[in-house]
Design a protein around this motif. Sequence first.
Motif, PDB file in Angstrom:
ATOM      1  N   UNK A   5     -33.788 -25.984 -24.943  1.00 13.37           N
ATOM      2  CA  UNK A   5     -32.347 -25.792 -25.102  1.00 13.37           C
ATOM      3  C   UNK A   5     -31.952 -24.375 -24.677  1.00 13.37           C
ATOM      4  N   UNK A   6     -30.830 -24.263 -24.022  1.00 17.09           N
ATOM      5  CA  UNK A   6     -30.323 -22.955 -23.648  1.00 17.09           C
ATOM      6  C   UNK A   6     -29.975 -22.140 -24.893  1.00 17.09           C
ATOM      7  N   UNK A   7     -30.185 -20.834 -24.809  1.00 18.19           N
ATOM      8  CA  UNK A   7     -29.815 -19.935 -25.895  1.00 18.19           C
ATOM      9  C   UNK A   7     -28.867 -18.868 -25.352  1.00 18.19           C
ATOM     10  N   UNK A   8     -27.733 -18.715 -25.995  1.00 18.67           N
ATOM     11  CA  UNK A   8     -26.755 -17.704 -25.618  1.00 18.67           C
ATOM     12  C   UNK A   8     -26.888 -16.525 -26.571  1.00 18.67           C
ATOM     13  N   UNK A   9     -27.358 -15.412 -26.043  1.00 22.75           N
ATOM     14  CA  UNK A   9     -27.536 -14.201 -26.842  1.00 22.75           C
ATOM     15  C   UNK A   9     -26.286 -13.338 -26.716  1.00 22.75           C
ATOM     16  N   UNK A  10     -25.765 -12.909 -27.847  1.00 18.50           N
ATOM     17  CA  UNK A  10     -24.587 -12.066 -27.866  1.00 18.50           C
ATOM     18  C   UNK A  10     -23.942 -12.120 -29.231  1.00 18.50           C
ATOM     19  N   UNK A  11     -22.651 -11.790 -29.294  1.00 22.43           N
ATOM     20  CA  UNK A  11     -21.940 -11.836 -30.570  1.00 22.43           C
ATOM     21  C   UNK A  11     -20.548 -12.395 -30.320  1.00 22.43           C
ATOM     22  N   UNK A  12     -20.024 -13.079 -31.321  1.00 18.50           N
ATOM     23  CA  UNK A  12     -18.818 -13.887 -31.132  1.00 18.50           C
ATOM     24  C   UNK A  12     -17.530 -13.091 -30.943  1.00 18.50           C
ATOM     25  N   UNK A  13     -17.575 -11.777 -31.132  1.00 17.88           N
ATOM     26  CA  UNK A  13     -16.389 -10.962 -30.896  1.00 17.88           C
ATOM     27  C   UNK A  13     -16.349 -10.416 -29.471  1.00 17.88           C
ATOM     28  N   UNK A  14     -17.372 -10.685 -28.689  1.00 14.77           N
ATOM     29  CA  UNK A  14     -17.432 -10.203 -27.305  1.00 14.77           C
ATOM     30  C   UNK A  14     -16.653 -11.136 -26.394  1.00 14.77           C
ATOM     31  N   UNK A  15     -15.712 -10.584 -25.647  1.00 12.32           N
ATOM     32  CA  UNK A  15     -14.955 -11.454 -24.743  1.00 12.32           C
ATOM     33  C   UNK A  15     -15.823 -11.983 -23.611  1.00 12.32           C
ATOM     34  N   UNK A  16     -16.804 -11.224 -23.162  1.00  9.72           N
ATOM     35  CA  UNK A  16     -17.677 -11.715 -22.101  1.00  9.72           C
ATOM     36  C   UNK A  16     -18.591 -12.823 -22.605  1.00  9.72           C
ATOM     37  N   UNK A  17     -19.097 -12.686 -23.808  1.00 13.45           N
ATOM     38  CA  UNK A  17     -19.869 -13.776 -24.413  1.00 13.45           C
ATOM     39  C   UNK A  17     -19.004 -15.020 -24.527  1.00 13.45           C
ATOM     40  N   UNK A  18     -17.757 -14.817 -24.909  1.00 13.01           N
ATOM     41  CA  UNK A  18     -16.870 -15.960 -25.124  1.00 13.01           C
ATOM     42  C   UNK A  18     -16.475 -16.648 -23.820  1.00 13.01           C
ATOM     43  N   UNK A  19     -16.492 -15.938 -22.713  1.00 12.55           N
ATOM     44  CA  UNK A  19     -16.282 -16.595 -21.416  1.00 12.55           C
ATOM     45  C   UNK A  19     -17.370 -17.632 -21.170  1.00 12.55           C
ATOM     46  N   UNK A  20     -18.606 -17.248 -21.422  1.00 10.56           N
ATOM     47  CA  UNK A  20     -19.731 -18.161 -21.235  1.00 10.56           C
ATOM     48  C   UNK A  20     -19.680 -19.288 -22.261  1.00 10.56           C
TER      49      UNK A  20
END
Length: 219
Positions: A1-16
């Motif tokens: 399974x794909x894993x998205x590393x980051x944090x939910x307040x990041x706009x760039x993370x949220x684009x993905x």
Amino acid sequence: MLKLHGFNASNYVNMVKFVLLEKDVSFEQVTLYPAQEDAVLAVSPMGKVPVLETDQGHLCETSVILEYLDDTTDGPAFYPADPFQRARVKELAKLVELYIELPARRCYPEVFFGGQVSDETKEQTREALLKGIRALNRVADFSPYLAGDQLSAADALFLYSADLAKAVAGKLFGLDLLAEAPGSAELLKQLNERDSARKVAADRDAAMEKFLKYARGGK
């Protein structure tokens, strides 16, 4: 399974995250904040987020991740198959990132984090944002999406850049930035009403207190 590393307040993370949800791709989220620590640099050479973990390794940079997802997952395409139309989506996305998101970011410390930026920085930001939104207006369709009638990667970048730039322009300059591009405010509203965007927003709001503590040097 794909894993998205980051944090939910990041706009760039949220684009993905928005694209993953739109494509209905199963993925796991792993909390990761930007840092220059060895553990972070091992998966992200600049210590930034987002990072997508795949079976073959880690990928960084939002545009790279979005193209990879389009090439390897099912669901709606976020880049057209036609070479020119594909390049046009990339052009629109780059205009949003370089000339709207990045200039606005210079004033985030004052607008969102209780800090201050210089008057010179504010004036440079104001000029850059006006130039950027007017440039976008010259090439975007807004009919209803940036590149026409299909949702694209450019819209994902716009969704999580225009809202922040609008807040910067309104708070610091008393300026309705999106009024400079007729149709852009309607697009932003339409995008925010999608189920995927609502999910992203709920997760962002829930994570904001923890992020603000981190941003201010807390643990």
